[in-house]
Design an enzyme around this catalytic site. Sequence first.
Site, PDB file in Angstrom:
ATOM      1  N   HIS A  16     -12.343  -4.754   9.978  1.00 38.13           N
ATOM      2  CA  HIS A  16     -11.816  -4.877   8.617  1.00 38.13           C
ATOM      3  C   HIS A  16     -12.649  -5.907   7.868  1.00 38.13           C
ATOM      4  CE1 HIS A  16      -7.971  -5.297   5.905  1.00 38.13           C
ATOM      5  NE2 HIS A  16      -9.090  -5.478   5.212  1.00 38.13           N
ATOM      6  N   HIS A 196      -5.194   0.340   3.733  1.00 32.93           N
ATOM      7  CA  HIS A 196      -4.527  -0.946   3.573  1.00 32.93           C
ATOM      8  C   HIS A 196      -3.065  -0.629   3.265  1.00 32.93           C
ATOM      9  CE1 HIS A 196      -8.559  -2.481   3.239  1.00 32.93           C
ATOM     10  NE2 HIS A 196      -8.174  -3.696   2.894  1.00 32.93           N
ATOM     11  N   GLU A 199       0.219  -5.198   2.986  1.00 26.54           N
ATOM     12  CA  GLU A 199      -0.396  -6.514   2.720  1.00 26.54           C
ATOM     13  C   GLU A 199       0.508  -7.206   1.687  1.00 26.54           C
ATOM     14  OE1 GLU A 199      -4.204  -6.318   0.716  1.00 26.54           O
ATOM     15  OE2 GLU A 199      -4.730  -8.392   1.252  1.00 26.54           O
ATOM     16  N   ASP A 278     -12.772 -10.434   3.487  1.00 26.44           N
ATOM     17  CA  ASP A 278     -13.778 -10.750   2.461  1.00 26.44           C
ATOM     18  C   ASP A 278     -14.265 -12.177   2.713  1.00 26.44           C
ATOM     19  OD1 ASP A 278     -13.415  -8.348   0.497  1.00 26.44           O
ATOM     20  OD2 ASP A 278     -11.380  -9.066   0.906  1.00 26.44           O
TER      21      ASP A 278
HETATM   22  N1  ADE Z   1     -10.490  -5.028  -1.426  1.00 26.76           N
HETATM   23  C1  ADE Z   1     -11.183  -6.042  -0.873  1.00 26.76           C
HETATM   24  N2  ADE Z   1     -10.362  -6.834  -0.181  1.00 26.76           N
HETATM   25  C2  ADE Z   1      -9.104  -6.294  -0.279  1.00 26.76           C
HETATM   26  C3  ADE Z   1      -7.836  -6.648   0.233  1.00 26.76           C
HETATM   27  N3  ADE Z   1      -7.643  -7.724   1.004  1.00 26.76           N
HETATM   28  N4  ADE Z   1      -6.780  -5.861  -0.092  1.00 26.76           N
HETATM   29  C4  ADE Z   1      -6.941  -4.793  -0.869  1.00 26.76           C
HETATM   30  N5  ADE Z   1      -8.123  -4.422  -1.365  1.00 26.76           N
HETATM   31  C5  ADE Z   1      -9.200  -5.162  -1.071  1.00 26.76           C
HETATM   32 ZN    ZN Z   2      -9.162  -5.515   3.169  1.00 27.60          ZN
END
Ligand code: ADE
Ligand code: ZN
Length: 344
Positions: A16, A196, A199, A278
């Site tokens: 991820h 995703h 979250e 990220d």
């Molecule tokens: N795009 C990049 N990082 C993300 C994240 N944590 N959740 C949703 N979309 C994303």
């Molecule tokens: Zn992500």
Amino acid sequence: MTHDALISRLPKCELHVHIEGTLEPELMFALAARNHIRLPYATVAEVRQAYQFSRLQDFLDIYYQGMSVLLHEQDFYDLAWAYLQRAHADNLVHVEMFFDPQGHTSRGVSFDTVVDGLNRACVEAAATFGIKASLIMCFLRHLDEYDAEKTLDAALHHKAKIMGIGLDSSEQGHPPSKFARVFRRARDAGFHLFAHAGEEGPPDYVWQAIDILGVDRIDHGNRSMEDRSLVQRLARDRTPLTLCPLSNLKLRVIDDLARHPLREMMASGLVVTLNSDDPAYFGGYVNDNYRALDTALSLRRDEVIEVARNGFSAAIMTKTDRAEMLTRFDAVVAAISDTEDGNS
Ligand code: ADE
Ligand code: ZN
């Protein structure tokens, strides 16, 4: 005790990571200069100062803006190559990276430019580092399904370079069901599927991702813990979750790493993996994520090993590759047990 040496030495997977989320400010400035693009920041320090988020959307606004420096095939190659060098330094042996083509085609960059640059770096990483790297193309869920359909059409011309299809961007108000038809078409075309879910969005979005989209894994999935029958279902099917603790902290999905649900998830029988999401924006790559949770939760040695081993079970790879990589993994574990680190 903490397990820094163990974490460094274990061969690991990353499942991820958004390649655009690995764009470090230094490379952002270099690409801006090369492509004659003006950034709204004067210095690297100013960029880092802007990385303060109180929810997912705060981050996404800055993330899409950061992508503006990526124009040419060489830019995408340089981005992915910088990440893969970093991955090698963290002892990653298998990586599956997300990319967001709609974030580029919407700016006039061609789909081919994006995929060819990223793929060239993946091929080179196999030859140079022995890292198996593959690409997962994500649909931006804040856009409509028709836009996703057009993006899937483009991907079909590059089928051999794209391993799977994912779903990312603003979760709230954009349920997986919005993409039911395009995911079905992607499945029929032979792509692996990911999304995703959970979250920021509710457990119902996780249900939809497994029942309607039919995904192989759930990305994040934190909020699954609010629904006991969902947890049982994920555990029964061994549907892996790709957790990203430093991301969760930065985006306020959790308010303290010490309250990260990793332990409860493992106790409930979930297959959990650790990843960076990220890293350029959230302050850490894979080993940093392991170390942060190791410290915050006082993980036991066997827990660190189990999570790292889960990466290989959750990864998309051939049976032969999985058996080979796990044999190597177990040999490294056995060798480390004789050293001073990781005896607790
Ligand atoms: N795009 C990049 N990082 C993300 C994240 N944590 N959740 C949703 N979309 C994303
Ligand atoms: Zn992500």
